[in-house]
Design a protein around this motif. Structure first.
Motif, PDB file in Angstrom:
ATOM      1  N   CYS A  26      30.968  39.094  29.226  1.00 58.40           N
ATOM      2  CA  CYS A  26      32.125  39.373  28.575  1.00 58.40           C
ATOM      3  C   CYS A  26      31.887  39.880  27.210  1.00 58.40           C
ATOM      4  N   PRO A  27      32.345  41.056  26.596  1.00 60.37           N
ATOM      5  CA  PRO A  27      32.281  41.397  25.259  1.00 60.37           C
ATOM      6  C   PRO A  27      32.990  40.560  24.433  1.00 60.37           C
ATOM      7  N   GLY A  28      32.065  39.862  23.459  1.00 60.83           N
ATOM      8  CA  GLY A  28      32.715  38.727  22.464  1.00 60.83           C
ATOM      9  C   GLY A  28      33.016  37.684  23.235  1.00 60.83           C
ATOM     10  N   ASN A  29      33.515  36.507  22.642  1.00 60.68           N
ATOM     11  CA  ASN A  29      33.901  35.175  23.385  1.00 60.68           C
ATOM     12  C   ASN A  29      34.890  34.649  22.392  1.00 60.68           C
ATOM     13  N   SER A  30      36.048  35.257  22.433  1.00 58.34           N
ATOM     14  CA  SER A  30      37.250  34.737  21.644  1.00 58.34           C
ATOM     15  C   SER A  30      37.693  33.457  22.100  1.00 58.34           C
ATOM     16  N   PRO A  31      38.025  32.539  21.439  1.00 57.43           N
ATOM     17  CA  PRO A  31      38.660  31.416  21.892  1.00 57.43           C
ATOM     18  C   PRO A  31      39.860  31.481  22.509  1.00 57.43           C
ATOM     19  N   LEU A  32      40.262  30.656  23.534  1.00 58.66           N
ATOM     20  CA  LEU A  32      41.080  30.693  24.459  1.00 58.66           C
ATOM     21  C   LEU A  32      42.500  30.580  23.639  1.00 58.66           C
ATOM     22  N   GLY A  78      33.269  23.387  44.410  1.00 63.28           N
ATOM     23  CA  GLY A  78      33.902  23.119  43.627  1.00 63.28           C
ATOM     24  C   GLY A  78      35.373  23.944  44.029  1.00 63.28           C
ATOM     25  N   GLN A  79      36.296  24.098  43.043  1.00 63.45           N
ATOM     26  CA  GLN A  79      37.602  24.690  43.173  1.00 63.45           C
ATOM     27  C   GLN A  79      38.024  25.592  42.055  1.00 63.45           C
ATOM     28  N   PRO A  80      38.327  26.694  42.286  1.00 61.38           N
ATOM     29  CA  PRO A  80      38.820  27.439  40.941  1.00 61.38           C
ATOM     30  C   PRO A  80      39.840  26.939  40.031  1.00 61.38           C
ATOM     31  N   THR A  81      39.711  26.738  38.759  1.00 63.48           N
ATOM     32  CA  THR A  81      40.572  26.274  38.014  1.00 63.48           C
ATOM     33  C   THR A  81      40.962  27.689  36.981  1.00 63.48           C
ATOM     34  N   VAL A  82      42.302  28.073  36.931  1.00 69.33           N
ATOM     35  CA  VAL A  82      42.508  29.202  36.124  1.00 69.33           C
ATOM     36  C   VAL A  82      43.433  28.735  34.775  1.00 69.33           C
ATOM     37  N   ALA A  83      42.893  29.358  33.707  1.00 70.18           N
ATOM     38  CA  ALA A  83      43.339  28.784  32.662  1.00 70.18           C
ATOM     39  C   ALA A  83      43.015  29.663  31.454  1.00 70.18           C
ATOM     40  N   GLY A  84      43.966  30.072  30.590  1.00 68.64           N
ATOM     41  CA  GLY A  84      43.698  30.979  29.592  1.00 68.64           C
ATOM     42  C   GLY A  84      43.082  32.219  29.966  1.00 68.64           C
ATOM     43  N   GLY A  85      43.425  32.864  31.298  1.00 67.00           N
ATOM     44  CA  GLY A  85      42.712  34.187  31.591  1.00 67.00           C
ATOM     45  C   GLY A  85      41.446  33.850  32.030  1.00 67.00           C
ATOM     46  N   ARG A  86      40.931  32.687  32.146  1.00 64.98           N
ATOM     47  CA  ARG A  86      39.423  32.605  32.573  1.00 64.98           C
ATOM     48  C   ARG A  86      39.464  31.799  33.933  1.00 64.98           C
ATOM     49  N   VAL A  87      38.411  31.793  34.624  1.00 64.57           N
ATOM     50  CA  VAL A  87      38.297  30.891  35.871  1.00 64.57           C
ATOM     51  C   VAL A  87      37.143  30.051  35.572  1.00 64.57           C
ATOM     52  N   PHE A  88      37.405  28.857  35.781  1.00 64.81           N
ATOM     53  CA  PHE A  88      36.375  27.720  35.658  1.00 64.81           C
ATOM     54  C   PHE A  88      36.032  27.215  37.333  1.00 64.81           C
ATOM     55  N   LEU A  89      34.735  27.338  37.362  1.00 65.99           N
ATOM     56  CA  LEU A  89      34.334  26.739  38.675  1.00 65.99           C
ATOM     57  C   LEU A  89      32.782  26.078  38.622  1.00 65.99           C
ATOM     58  N   ALA A 120      39.168  36.101  34.445  1.00 68.33           N
ATOM     59  CA  ALA A 120      39.944  36.247  35.721  1.00 68.33           C
ATOM     60  C   ALA A 120      40.336  37.525  36.083  1.00 68.33           C
ATOM     61  N   GLU A 121      40.557  38.563  35.088  1.00 66.24           N
ATOM     62  CA  GLU A 121      40.954  39.834  35.434  1.00 66.24           C
ATOM     63  C   GLU A 121      39.596  40.565  35.759  1.00 66.24           C
ATOM     64  N   SER A 122      38.696  40.637  35.347  1.00 63.47           N
ATOM     65  CA  SER A 122      37.217  41.600  35.509  1.00 63.47           C
ATOM     66  C   SER A 122      36.167  41.077  36.356  1.00 63.47           C
ATOM     67  N   GLY A 123      36.088  39.638  36.191  1.00 62.33           N
ATOM     68  CA  GLY A 123      34.739  38.875  36.710  1.00 62.33           C
ATOM     69  C   GLY A 123      33.610  38.794  35.829  1.00 62.33           C
ATOM     70  N   CYS A 124      33.751  39.435  34.516  1.00 65.42           N
ATOM     71  CA  CYS A 124      32.895  39.166  33.591  1.00 65.42           C
ATOM     72  C   CYS A 124      32.470  37.776  33.096  1.00 65.42           C
ATOM     73  N   VAL A 125      31.360  37.511  32.516  1.00 67.02           N
ATOM     74  CA  VAL A 125      30.925  36.010  32.636  1.00 67.02           C
ATOM     75  C   VAL A 125      31.034  35.657  31.156  1.00 67.02           C
ATOM     76  N   TYR A 126      31.644  34.309  30.601  1.00 73.85           N
ATOM     77  CA  TYR A 126      31.587  34.004  29.274  1.00 73.85           C
ATOM     78  C   TYR A 126      30.395  33.226  29.147  1.00 73.85           C
ATOM     79  N   TRP A 127      30.263  32.051  29.907  1.00 72.35           N
ATOM     80  CA  TRP A 127      29.184  31.106  29.591  1.00 72.35           C
ATOM     81  C   TRP A 127      28.850  30.245  31.002  1.00 72.35           C
ATOM     82  N   SER A 128      27.720  29.682  31.119  1.00 70.77           N
ATOM     83  CA  SER A 128      27.544  28.673  32.239  1.00 70.77           C
ATOM     84  C   SER A 128      26.986  27.485  31.441  1.00 70.77           C
TER      85      SER A 128
END
Length: 604
Positions: A111-117, A170-181, A193-201
């Protein structure tokens, strides 16, 4: 394609097993029994070797490194390298060196940048296992952004592939426009959540099969929100939700085969952790396993620090030596009462509700196969209702390995755990009900305001049997909904226990597991159910008629260019938020279809 994605593709080809299996299968156990048990855990072994329980504490890399060098090189000279890796997988909780391919930094779609939630309340949210403290697995019309009328128009929006994964358990958690899994490799991802780009692992020590909870954080510098989850080696983690940085990690149970299967429940400033184990299978697959010493528990942690506040064991007496088997291996009891469902919160009664598992051997505690209430502040047992008595059961008995840990056939219990979280709902008449689906196919209505008194019970299958209702149902304000291993979904009135409707699902042809054991998910007017057959379906809550279905077993072009396939669903359910349906596809448990895909659907 970027150079990093070529590197990732090459690493996946080297490390991903050609014939997928998983830690729940007996492959590694059989290899260990045939080639390792004569030394490890055998009191009469000519050469002393570490006993079997100590091996469960090692990493898969440490186990594999040991078996490919002396003294094992001579005793294991005829064992294939792939089989040695299966042993390391079986004992270590994830595949050897899998972390080399799981890092999001190797993916070509950051994902371009990594702005806080931003504020969590500003965007649609599905938080944790049940979406709220009642564990109803219900999403409101506003939160869903999806109506029953929209459901027939659902189309695949994008797919994400998890490198090296065989189960998206696991099960997808959706929060702040992100999916955590999290997945079976131990990798946890933050994805847009919108585009599927990845922030971190983040790489955990072992597979992550719990849903993730997210909440506010205090006194941790720039960290505003934390994400919480557990792994299958009984570690619990808190990460910075924006960056994936580890804030704390604690081991909540020292027993070597303990694991976290149910998602921890985050409420106010505490994290309530259910503790289960691998012992029920390890004991049944082994002739040298000292059966059985594990007791399930609930552990309350300070959410900010990870400090243990209290710990409660349903089986209150610690295991004591009983007899020895023919190999001279010591055996123990009492045991069991594993808790592999997410605790339910009752703020009115200051209580936590959990369902417990069976015993493994005799003597049998009265708090096995029970619905229990614990004091939220102290962990004290407030009440306990045992819905099935005298249930002692171990997996694998009568199979390829003849373990003396197994009870005689006449004494083996039915294995009627409560694997599903109790659902707490307020009925239209103002009364409250605690609805608990049991593996037998029975659903119990308990009164939380009268010390768990049984109000009604509903048998949803013609004959009670193992695994009929496994990971649970969902509920709106009128009915509870359950999937059944016999094939089908049913609606039960929560005021009376009367079955409102039942919709059969014809089984697919051929061998393999069938039916619906994954958790159900509900929105106003519709429920979603994933099956062992890889089909994702939606049904009307009014009369159960089929609204939509999608066959997930196929190859996918993914937004992160990781080869991905869909598979079975049998544990976690879909989640719904902001007009989208989020589905982890792939579950094995011995005979299901593996998969490594996150699928996201939207109405078109």
């Amino acid at each position: 394609m970027k150079r990093s994605s070529w590197i990732l593709a090459a690493l996946i080809a080297m490390l991903w097993p050609a014939a997928p299996s998983n830690a729940q299968t007996t492959k590694g156990a059989v290899v260990f029994e045939n080639h390792c048990a004569s030394c490890h855990g055998n009191p009469s072994a000519a050469t002393p070797a570490p006993e079997v329980l100590s091996l469960w504490k090692l990493s898969p890399e440490a186990i594999y490194a040991s078996v490919i060098k002396a003294p094992h090189t001579s005793s294991l000279s005829g064992v294939a390298d792939a089989d040695l890796r299966e042993v390391a997988f079986y004992l270590g909780g994830r595949r050897v060196d899998i972390a080399k391919i799981t890092d999001a930094k190797l993916m070509p779609n950051p994902c371009p940048g990594n702005s806080p939630l931003g504020e969590l309340s500003s965007k649609p949210l599905w938080n944790g296992w049940g979406n709220d403290v009642s564990n109803a697995r219900f999403q409101s019309a506003k939160g869903a952004g999806l109506t029953a009328d929209h459901v027939p128009n659902l189309k695949l929006k994008w797919a994400f592939g998890f490198p090296g994964a065989e189960e998206v358990y696991g099960q997808p958690t959706v929060a702040g426009g992100r999916v955590f899994l999290g997945v079976d490799t131990g990798a946890v991802y933050s994805i847009d959540a919108e585009s599927g780009c990845v922030y971190w692992s983040y790489q955990a020590d072992a597979g992550v099969r719990t849903a993730i909870s997210i909440g506010n954080v205090k006194g941790k510098g720039a960290t505003k929100y934390g994400v919480y989850f557990g792994d299958i080696r009984a570690n619990v983690y808190m990460l910075d939700a924006s960056t994936g940085k580890e804030i704390w990690k604690v081991k909540v149970e020292d027993h070597p085969v303990a694991k976290i299967t149910g998602a921890p429940m985050l409420y106010e400033d505490r994290l309530y952790v259910p503790v289960s184990s691998q012992e029920e299978r390890a004991a049944g697959w082994s002739t040298v396993y000292p059966c059985c010493t594990f007791r399930g528990s609930v552990v309350a942690l300070d959410a900010n620090s990870g400090h243990t506040l209290w710990k409660t064991y349903p089986v209150q007496d610690p295991a004591k030596p009983t007899t020895k088997n023919s190999n001279g291996v010591q055996q123990y009891g009492p045991n069991g009462g594993a808790i592999w469902n997410t605790p339910t919160i009752d703020a009115k009664n200051h209580a936590i509700y959990v369902g417990t598992g069976d015993a493994y051997t005799k003597p049998i505690s009265r708090n096995t196969d029970a619905i229990m209430a614990l004091d939220m502040k102290t962990g004290k047992i407030m009440w306990s209702i045992q819905d099935t008595e005298a249930d002692a059961w171990i997996s694998g008995c009568g199979g390829e390995i003849k373990s003396e840990n197994c009870l005689p056939p006449s004494e083996i219990g039915p294995d009627y755990d409560f694997g599903a979280s109790p659902i707490l709902r307020t009925l239209p008449n103002g009364h409250r009900i605690l609805v608990a689906g049991q593996k037998s196919g029975m659903v119990w209505g308990h009164d939380p305001d009268r010390e768990g008194t049984v109000v009604w019970k509903a048998q949803l299958v013609k004959k009670l049997a193992l695994g009929m209702i496994t990971f649970g149902g969902a509920a709106d304000d009128q009915n509870a909904y359950f999937g059944l291993r016999t094939g089908g979904v049913a609606a039960v009135r929560m005021d009376t226990g009367e079955q409102k409707w039942f919709t059969p699902i014809p089984p697919p042809p051929g061998p393999g597991p069938k039916g619906e054991t994954a958790a159900i998910t509900a929105i106003p007017g519709a429920i979603f159910s994933g099956g062992w057959d890889g089909m994702l379906r939606a049904f009307s809550t009014e009369d159960g008629h089929l609204l939509w279905e999608y066959n997930m077993i196929r190859d996918y072009d993914t937004v992160n260019h990781v080869p991905a396939k869909g598979g079975s669903m049998a544990a976690p359910g879909p989640t719904v938020a902001g007009g989208m349906l989020f589905v982890g596809s792939g579950y094995v448990f011995g005979a299901g279809t593996p998969g490594n895909a996150l699928l996201v659907f939207a109405a078109q």
